[in-house]
Design an enzyme around this catalytic site. Sequence first.
Site, PDB file in Angstrom:
ATOM      1  N   GLU A   1      76.224  19.313  93.945  1.00  0.00           N
ATOM      2  CA  GLU A   1      76.664  18.780  95.230  1.00  0.00           C
ATOM      3  C   GLU A   1      77.592  19.747  95.956  1.00  0.00           C
ATOM      4  O   GLU A   1      77.474  19.943  97.175  1.00  0.00           O
ATOM      5  CB  GLU A   1      77.383  17.455  95.022  1.00  0.00           C
ATOM      6  CG  GLU A   1      76.520  16.333  94.512  1.00  0.00           C
ATOM      7  CD  GLU A   1      77.359  15.104  94.246  1.00  0.00           C
ATOM      8  OE1 GLU A   1      77.589  14.326  95.179  1.00  0.00           O
ATOM      9  OE2 GLU A   1      77.798  14.928  93.083  1.00  0.00           O
TER      10      GLU A   1
ATOM     11  N   HIS B   1      77.020  10.421  95.066  1.00  0.00           N
ATOM     12  CA  HIS B   1      76.330  11.403  94.237  1.00  0.00           C
ATOM     13  C   HIS B   1      74.816  11.202  94.297  1.00  0.00           C
ATOM     14  O   HIS B   1      74.060  12.173  94.454  1.00  0.00           O
ATOM     15  CB  HIS B   1      76.802  11.300  92.789  1.00  0.00           C
ATOM     16  CG  HIS B   1      75.958  12.091  91.838  1.00  0.00           C
ATOM     17  ND1 HIS B   1      75.933  13.462  91.833  1.00  0.00           N
ATOM     18  CD2 HIS B   1      75.078  11.689  90.867  1.00  0.00           C
ATOM     19  CE1 HIS B   1      75.086  13.889  90.907  1.00  0.00           C
ATOM     20  NE2 HIS B   1      74.551  12.830  90.305  1.00  0.00           N
TER      21      HIS B   1
ATOM     22  N   ASP C   1      79.203  15.474  81.392  1.00  0.00           N
ATOM     23  CA  ASP C   1      77.789  15.436  81.010  1.00  0.00           C
ATOM     24  C   ASP C   1      77.138  16.723  81.511  1.00  0.00           C
ATOM     25  O   ASP C   1      76.569  16.772  82.592  1.00  0.00           O
ATOM     26  CB  ASP C   1      77.120  14.201  81.613  1.00  0.00           C
ATOM     27  CG  ASP C   1      75.683  14.045  81.148  1.00  0.00           C
ATOM     28  OD1 ASP C   1      75.395  14.441  80.007  1.00  0.00           O
ATOM     29  OD2 ASP C   1      74.864  13.530  81.916  1.00  0.00           O
TER      30      ASP C   1
ATOM     31  N   ARG D   1      70.282  22.134  85.513  1.00  0.00           N
ATOM     32  CA  ARG D   1      69.567  21.600  86.684  1.00  0.00           C
ATOM     33  C   ARG D   1      68.147  22.137  86.800  1.00  0.00           C
ATOM     34  O   ARG D   1      67.252  21.418  87.279  1.00  0.00           O
ATOM     35  CB  ARG D   1      70.348  21.928  87.964  1.00  0.00           C
ATOM     36  CG  ARG D   1      71.737  21.337  88.028  1.00  0.00           C
ATOM     37  CD  ARG D   1      71.711  19.826  87.941  1.00  0.00           C
ATOM     38  NE  ARG D   1      73.046  19.260  88.151  1.00  0.00           N
ATOM     39  CZ  ARG D   1      73.354  17.995  87.993  1.00  0.00           C
ATOM     40  NH1 ARG D   1      72.423  17.141  87.596  1.00  0.00           N
ATOM     41  NH2 ARG D   1      74.574  17.560  88.201  1.00  0.00           N
TER      42      ARG D   1
ATOM     43  N   GLU E   1      82.561  12.496  84.757  1.00  0.00           N
ATOM     44  CA  GLU E   1      82.243  11.086  84.593  1.00  0.00           C
ATOM     45  C   GLU E   1      83.360  10.356  83.857  1.00  0.00           C
ATOM     46  O   GLU E   1      84.266  10.973  83.282  1.00  0.00           O
ATOM     47  CB  GLU E   1      80.926  10.927  83.810  1.00  0.00           C
ATOM     48  CG  GLU E   1      79.764  11.712  84.421  1.00  0.00           C
ATOM     49  CD  GLU E   1      78.416  11.330  83.833  1.00  0.00           C
ATOM     50  OE1 GLU E   1      78.332  10.270  83.169  1.00  0.00           O
ATOM     51  OE2 GLU E   1      77.454  12.081  84.045  1.00  0.00           O
TER      52      GLU E   1
ATOM     53  N   ASP F   1      73.670   6.877  79.868  1.00  0.00           N
ATOM     54  CA  ASP F   1      74.311   7.491  81.039  1.00  0.00           C
ATOM     55  C   ASP F   1      73.769   6.837  82.296  1.00  0.00           C
ATOM     56  O   ASP F   1      72.549   6.721  82.468  1.00  0.00           O
ATOM     57  CB  ASP F   1      74.033   8.993  81.063  1.00  0.00           C
ATOM     58  CG  ASP F   1      74.907   9.716  82.069  1.00  0.00           C
ATOM     59  OD1 ASP F   1      76.023   9.246  82.341  1.00  0.00           O
ATOM     60  OD2 ASP F   1      74.478  10.771  82.572  1.00  0.00           O
TER      61      ASP F   1
ATOM     62  N   GLU G   1      79.082  17.497  85.116  1.00  0.00           N
ATOM     63  CA  GLU G   1      79.125  16.188  85.773  1.00  0.00           C
ATOM     64  C   GLU G   1      80.401  15.500  85.311  1.00  0.00           C
ATOM     65  O   GLU G   1      80.566  15.204  84.122  1.00  0.00           O
ATOM     66  CB  GLU G   1      77.898  15.340  85.437  1.00  0.00           C
ATOM     67  CG  GLU G   1      76.642  15.861  86.107  1.00  0.00           C
ATOM     68  CD  GLU G   1      75.464  14.897  86.030  1.00  0.00           C
ATOM     69  OE1 GLU G   1      74.506  15.083  86.805  1.00  0.00           O
ATOM     70  OE2 GLU G   1      75.505  13.961  85.213  1.00  0.00           O
TER      71      GLU G   1
ATOM     72  N   THR H   1      77.136  16.616  75.544  1.00  0.00           N
ATOM     73  CA  THR H   1      77.951  15.745  76.390  1.00  0.00           C
ATOM     74  C   THR H   1      79.356  15.744  75.786  1.00  0.00           C
ATOM     75  O   THR H   1      79.522  15.359  74.627  1.00  0.00           O
ATOM     76  CB  THR H   1      77.399  14.312  76.433  1.00  0.00           C
ATOM     77  OG1 THR H   1      76.068  14.335  76.957  1.00  0.00           O
ATOM     78  CG2 THR H   1      78.273  13.419  77.302  1.00  0.00           C
TER      79      THR H   1
ATOM     80  N   LYS I   1      69.663  17.473  79.756  1.00  0.00           N
ATOM     81  CA  LYS I   1      70.918  16.763  79.525  1.00  0.00           C
ATOM     82  C   LYS I   1      71.298  16.678  78.047  1.00  0.00           C
ATOM     83  O   LYS I   1      72.478  16.531  77.723  1.00  0.00           O
ATOM     84  CB  LYS I   1      70.789  15.323  80.052  1.00  0.00           C
ATOM     85  CG  LYS I   1      70.518  15.210  81.543  1.00  0.00           C
ATOM     86  CD  LYS I   1      71.812  15.293  82.322  1.00  0.00           C
ATOM     87  CE  LYS I   1      71.606  14.848  83.756  1.00  0.00           C
ATOM     88  NZ  LYS I   1      72.880  14.785  84.490  1.00  0.00           N
TER      89      LYS I   1
ATOM     90  N   GLN J   1      66.151  20.300  84.231  1.00  0.00           N
ATOM     91  CA  GLN J   1      66.087  18.896  84.661  1.00  0.00           C
ATOM     92  C   GLN J   1      65.081  18.699  85.792  1.00  0.00           C
ATOM     93  O   GLN J   1      64.262  17.767  85.760  1.00  0.00           O
ATOM     94  CB  GLN J   1      67.471  18.435  85.116  1.00  0.00           C
ATOM     95  CG  GLN J   1      67.513  17.016  85.652  1.00  0.00           C
ATOM     96  CD  GLN J   1      68.871  16.659  86.245  1.00  0.00           C
ATOM     97  OE1 GLN J   1      69.799  17.469  86.245  1.00  0.00           O
ATOM     98  NE2 GLN J   1      68.989  15.439  86.750  1.00  0.00           N
TER      99      GLN J   1
END
Length: 397
Positions: free
Chosen positions: A353, A125, A225, A229, A193, A118, A191, A249, A245, A232
């Site tokens: 975000e 971002h 993904d 948080r 992607e 990844d 996420e 996925t 993570k 993480q």
Amino acid sequence: MPQHSPHELPEGDPFGADALPYGVFTTPGAPDHPRIGVRYGAYVLDAATATAERGSAYADLLDQPVLNPLMAAGRPVWQAVRAEIRGMLDDGTLPGGHAHPLDEVTLHLPFEVADYVDFYASEHHATNAGRIFRPNGQALPPNWKHLPIGYHGRAGTVVVSGTDVVRPQGQRKAPDEELPSFGPSRRLDIEAEVGFVVGTPAPARTPVPLDAFRDHVFGVCLVNDWSARDIQSWEYVPLGPFLGKSFATSVSAWITPLEAFDAARVAPPARDFPLLPYLDDSSAPEPGGIDIRLEVRINGEVVSRPPFSAMYWTAAQQLAHMTVNGASLRTGDFYASGTVSGPESDQLGCLLEITAGKGPFLADGDEVVITAWAPGRGGARIGLGEVAGRVLPAGGR
């Protein structure tokens, strides 16, 4: 709702003859016979059966439970198979008894994942996340604009679209807590992607140059993904993402051939520094960016429309960097772009975000659906298969 023959697509359908993504499906009548299909409008074309009926040299590659044998066959075969299927559509011989309504089949993980990497390729971002995670430091680390940053993910937890995602548990520590605690993630995120699936392998100590990108990458898919948080942020110093993570996925059930995006190639954003030769695409024969337009919905509400064209690092540069140290490529290797975000407030690809790190994040029961399309020839749209998932509570099944 009006019904359409598989020969007659509704006007503007993004899954026409210029898209033709590959997937793996089973039918109620043959639940133990997964084989390769091609999406055409609201139908799955049984490519395995249709090509076998015509005596195609490629029938055995399509009568497989995963895409890997077809992907390993190499670009000339990919082109030949795609041309053969388009030819069947042109002469009307493929749909007929070989078309199954999409809502009557079961879709499976389309390829066996070898390795999973990844990346972190969106400047918008990376800047936004850096400001949230490091409010008193530099948003971007000093290496960010010199190389595509990435990490190795967990191939065994890549799941197909539609798979429920159980809220992960782990260590988390809020800034106002003295010690960490253990429990369900309180800050579960998405996420949005774009992923790239490797077909043709490369042996160890054989870096893949920028101009060999098309020879190795079979196709493109959407990716979510999922990210915890709080787990993480506590674990990722000094090494990087791990348990925050690796629990899941999600990828689309459909892999769109790279060739389908020929009309969507665009120049990447201007670079701020000269790039080292193996990453320098300034004289590349074609633009390295791809104009893919994503849409993220949570419980049916659109929360963002991220533009993949804004990504600082291209997929070809990521592949070149991934192999420059001598790492091999295997059929089924899969790498994702990292969160796709643009410069505007409605173009952010994750809740971290969108909420400036304050939340709310995902609740149990929330359903996330990511869709996308790219410009095709003559004003047509090229659809990418959606990636969807619903959050189950910790310990749920």
